[in-house]
Design an enzyme around this catalytic site. Sequence first.
Site, PDB file in Angstrom:
ATOM      1  N   GLY A 217       4.168 -11.116  -4.631  1.00 50.70           N
ATOM      2  CA  GLY A 217       5.622 -10.926  -4.341  1.00 50.70           C
ATOM      3  C   GLY A 217       5.974 -11.547  -3.015  1.00 50.70           C
ATOM      4  N   HIS A 218       6.676 -12.859  -3.085  1.00 48.07           N
ATOM      5  CA  HIS A 218       7.093 -13.490  -1.867  1.00 48.07           C
ATOM      6  C   HIS A 218       8.675 -13.468  -1.584  1.00 48.07           C
ATOM      7  CE1 HIS A 218       3.369 -16.328  -3.017  1.00 48.07           C
ATOM      8  NE2 HIS A 218       3.002 -15.053  -2.748  1.00 48.07           N
TER       9      HIS A 218
ATOM     10  N   GLN B 149      -1.408 -13.945  -2.908  1.00 47.06           N
ATOM     11  CA  GLN B 149      -2.196 -13.292  -2.358  1.00 47.06           C
ATOM     12  C   GLN B 149      -2.909 -13.668  -1.029  1.00 47.06           C
ATOM     13  OE1 GLN B 149      -2.834 -14.006  -5.982  1.00 47.06           O
ATOM     14  NE2 GLN B 149      -1.467 -12.511  -6.201  1.00 47.06           N
TER      15      GLN B 149
ATOM     16  N   ASP C 130       0.705 -10.789   1.849  1.00 41.79           N
ATOM     17  CA  ASP C 130       1.957 -10.434   2.382  1.00 41.79           C
ATOM     18  C   ASP C 130       2.034 -10.859   3.670  1.00 41.79           C
ATOM     19  OD1 ASP C 130       2.439  -8.953  -0.143  1.00 41.79           O
ATOM     20  OD2 ASP C 130       1.389  -7.584   0.505  1.00 41.79           O
TER      21      ASP C 130
ATOM     22  N   LYS D 296       4.015 -15.616   3.281  1.00 43.29           N
ATOM     23  CA  LYS D 296       3.986 -16.958   2.765  1.00 43.29           C
ATOM     24  C   LYS D 296       5.325 -17.449   2.444  1.00 43.29           C
ATOM     25  CE  LYS D 296       0.739 -15.278  -0.106  1.00 43.29           C
ATOM     26  NZ  LYS D 296       0.547 -14.137   0.793  1.00 43.29           N
TER      27      LYS D 296
HETATM   28  P1  GDP Z   1       4.082 -13.113   1.200  1.00 41.39           P
HETATM   29  O1  GDP Z   1       3.742 -12.363  -0.183  1.00 41.39           O
HETATM   30  O2  GDP Z   1       2.963 -13.616   1.881  1.00 41.39           O
HETATM   31  O3  GDP Z   1       5.355 -13.843   0.799  1.00 41.39           O
HETATM   32  O4  GDP Z   1       4.938 -11.725   2.044  1.00 41.39           O
HETATM   33  P2  GDP Z   1       6.039 -10.540   1.509  1.00 41.39           P
HETATM   34  O5  GDP Z   1       7.275 -11.458   1.199  1.00 41.39           O
HETATM   35  O6  GDP Z   1       5.301  -9.849   0.430  1.00 41.39           O
HETATM   36  O7  GDP Z   1       5.860 -10.018   3.002  1.00 41.39           O
HETATM   37  C1  GDP Z   1       6.486 -10.240   3.984  1.00 41.39           C
HETATM   38  C2  GDP Z   1       7.711  -9.414   4.431  1.00 41.39           C
HETATM   39  O8  GDP Z   1       8.046  -9.581   5.893  1.00 41.39           O
HETATM   40  C3  GDP Z   1       9.102  -9.687   3.680  1.00 41.39           C
HETATM   41  O9  GDP Z   1       9.782  -8.625   3.547  1.00 41.39           O
HETATM   42  C4  GDP Z   1       9.787 -10.904   4.805  1.00 41.39           C
HETATM   43  O10 GDP Z   1      10.957 -10.839   4.464  1.00 41.39           O
HETATM   44  C5  GDP Z   1       9.080 -10.125   5.842  1.00 41.39           C
HETATM   45  N1  GDP Z   1       9.138 -11.058   7.296  1.00 41.39           N
HETATM   46  C6  GDP Z   1       8.687 -12.332   7.140  1.00 41.39           C
HETATM   47  N2  GDP Z   1       8.517 -12.775   8.277  1.00 41.39           N
HETATM   48  C7  GDP Z   1       8.842 -11.680   9.157  1.00 41.39           C
HETATM   49  C8  GDP Z   1       8.954 -11.647  10.564  1.00 41.39           C
HETATM   50  O11 GDP Z   1       8.547 -12.536  11.282  1.00 41.39           O
HETATM   51  N3  GDP Z   1       9.414 -10.305  11.187  1.00 41.39           N
HETATM   52  C9  GDP Z   1       9.825  -9.374  10.283  1.00 41.39           C
HETATM   53  N4  GDP Z   1      10.514  -8.149  10.881  1.00 41.39           N
HETATM   54  N5  GDP Z   1       9.490  -9.474   8.992  1.00 41.39           N
HETATM   55  C10 GDP Z   1       9.075 -10.710   8.574  1.00 41.39           C
HETATM   56  P1  IMO Z   2       1.119 -11.745  -2.385  1.00 38.02           P
HETATM   57  O1  IMO Z   2       1.040 -13.068  -2.887  1.00 38.02           O
HETATM   58  C1  IMO Z   2      -0.961  -8.145  -1.471  1.00 38.02           C
HETATM   59  C2  IMO Z   2      -3.954  -6.820  -4.372  1.00 38.02           C
HETATM   60  C3  IMO Z   2      -3.419  -5.581  -5.224  1.00 38.02           C
HETATM   61  C4  IMO Z   2      -4.998  -4.996  -5.430  1.00 38.02           C
HETATM   62  C5  IMO Z   2      -5.824  -6.291  -5.737  1.00 38.02           C
HETATM   63  C6  IMO Z   2      -6.045  -6.617  -7.209  1.00 38.02           C
HETATM   64  O2  IMO Z   2       2.698 -11.238  -2.296  1.00 38.02           O
HETATM   65  O3  IMO Z   2       0.611 -11.868  -0.846  1.00 38.02           O
HETATM   66  P2  IMO Z   2      -4.489  -7.386  -9.219  1.00 38.02           P
HETATM   67  O4  IMO Z   2      -3.251  -6.920  -9.614  1.00 38.02           O
HETATM   68  O5  IMO Z   2      -4.353  -8.902  -8.417  1.00 38.02           O
HETATM   69  O6  IMO Z   2      -5.869  -7.454 -10.019  1.00 38.02           O
HETATM   70  O7  IMO Z   2      -4.804  -6.432  -7.866  1.00 38.02           O
HETATM   71  O8  IMO Z   2      -5.170  -7.291  -5.045  1.00 38.02           O
HETATM   72  N1  IMO Z   2      -2.854  -7.834  -4.430  1.00 38.02           N
HETATM   73  C7  IMO Z   2      -2.194  -8.131  -3.506  1.00 38.02           C
HETATM   74  N2  IMO Z   2      -1.870  -7.801  -2.371  1.00 38.02           N
HETATM   75  N3  IMO Z   2      -0.247  -9.139  -1.717  1.00 38.02           N
HETATM   76  C8  IMO Z   2      -0.343  -9.772  -3.159  1.00 38.02           C
HETATM   77  O9  IMO Z   2       0.259 -11.116  -3.354  1.00 38.02           O
HETATM   78  C9  IMO Z   2      -1.237  -9.372  -3.692  1.00 38.02           C
HETATM   79  N4  IMO Z   2      -1.594  -9.597  -5.180  1.00 38.02           N
HETATM   80  C10 IMO Z   2      -2.689  -8.671  -5.588  1.00 38.02           C
HETATM   81  O10 IMO Z   2      -2.890  -4.788  -4.276  1.00 38.02           O
HETATM   82  O11 IMO Z   2      -5.655  -4.502  -4.466  1.00 38.02           O
HETATM   83 MG    MG Z   3       3.935 -10.321  -0.762  1.00 40.57          MG
END
Ligand code: GDP
Ligand code: IMO
Ligand code: MG
Length: 453
Positions: free
Chosen positions: A67-68, A251, A40, A43
């Site tokens: 979840g991206h 991840q 998170d 990416k």
């Molecule tokens: P990922 O799994 O690495 O793709 O990240 P996620 O999408 O799960 O979580 C990142 C969250 O932060 C998302 O809701 C993005 O829209 C948000 N986000 C990304 N870059 C920024 C930033 O620079 N500032 C803020 N406030 N939010 C951001």
């Molecule tokens: P993105 O790609 C954050 C964590 C789960 C749990 C552990 C194992 O959005 O960054 P699993 O279901 O994979 O067996 O769970 O890994 N986890 C993540 N945490 N971002 C993710 O993906 C994750 N995918 C799995 O919360 O602790």
């Molecule tokens: Mg994510």
Amino acid sequence: MPNYAYTCRIKKDKLDKALLRLSPNQGFMFTIITGAQFGDEGKGKIVDLLAKDYDIVARFQGGNNAGHTVKAGDEVYKLHLIPSGILLDARVLIGPGVVLNPEVLAEEIEMFEKHGIKVNAEKLGVDAKTSIIMPYHIELDGLKEAVRETKIGTTKRGIGYAYIDKVARDEIRMAELVDREHFLARLEELAPQKEKEIEAMGGDPKIVRDPALIKRYLELGKQFAAYVTDVSREINQALDEGKNVMAEAAQGTHLDVIHGTQKFVTSSSTIAGSACANLGVGPKRVDNVIAIVKVYITRVGEGPLPTELTGELGERIQKAGGEFGTTTGRGRRCGWFDLPLLKKAIALNGYTEISLTKLDVLTGLDPLRICVGYKYKGKSLDYPPVLTEELQECSPVYEDLPGWKEDLTEVKAYNELPKNARNYVERLEELMKVPINYISVGPGRAQTFKKED
Ligand code: GDP
Ligand code: IMO
Ligand code: MG
């Protein structure tokens, strides 16, 4: 231009690195992007931003535990399987190292279609060897987590059990899903073993041969038949033709199944080297490895997080950063920037540059703390200890920096940042010893700028 890749490669060595960085399209053929923390990091946002310069964007591991988030204009897309390059011209590929839930893929395609974005076999390819997540994997994942004395906090998407079957050579592959006879025969072969396993764990074995589920999987197989491809071949051919390819991780580094904080990890290898192994591309073809680094740290699920802020401050960062799981909606645990963990991520991935996200979230916090080392049993450490149990016992040693009050979300260039924000970024860069390329100050596409401009 069939030989462009090779001429570029030769020239690249002679060019100024900084110049190349300004123009990623010249000479950067194969780029790997990974999360440097616990996932998170943003990416999705950065892949979307860079994808315009790439012909192919490929996911190389994980499944719909990821979840991206991509924000394009007013639309927010939450992607679990389809690579985040989908909104640009890139062809997007799902590699054989991914575990794929076909129902989730169908939902994602439908979601895009509702937004007027056509996803067809020209746009998306899935490797013939990609492992399929079956309903019994999800069932087993949930049953196992329920009986674990120490929980992992899995997403309960069947990820771990799908990978177990891959390694045990008991998986159903994409090529089998799309071939009715093969699919039914394979399921028949595997069913008794799966039923026994579910029964032994106190679950209902009927899920294994549930006629409605089998019917649905056969439908999905039909829907996806045209998408089946050979990802390794496509990527290698593209690179031979001088095209640009990006590998997108799911991840984060410390959730890596080999090098992470076991047992609180996911079931695949999340680091850069895994992109080569999982996509079938030789390591000598890698040009660039980009880290996505959040200016603080978050973790969903269980496991050590030395800088965790459990009180009001943690809640404040969680709220300001919208730190709630994209997949499960769970609150993400938040903490200060952890340099020892980042140093390990740099070592594990061999990063050539860093994209820094969420700088805007730190507005109003003063002082800002950077964990520069740990205290462990009276000793000072500047790198994480090898074992999770030891990391659990580490307490952070902080360096404090002054904060800023200005809202950063409208900032368009590095020199527009308040002085203390620049100080913070420059201190991080100095400590990490890897150049920062992009800085992100909000979820939108316009809320990113280059550090060097
Ligand atoms: P990922 O799994 O690495 O793709 O990240 P996620 O999408 O799960 O979580 C990142 C969250 O932060 C998302 O809701 C993005 O829209 C948000 N986000 C990304 N870059 C920024 C930033 O620079 N500032 C803020 N406030 N939010 C951001
Ligand atoms: P993105 O790609 C954050 C964590 C789960 C749990 C552990 C194992 O959005 O960054 P699993 O279901 O994979 O067996 O769970 O890994 N986890 C993540 N945490 N971002 C993710 O993906 C994750 N995918 C799995 O919360 O602790
Ligand atoms: Mg994510």
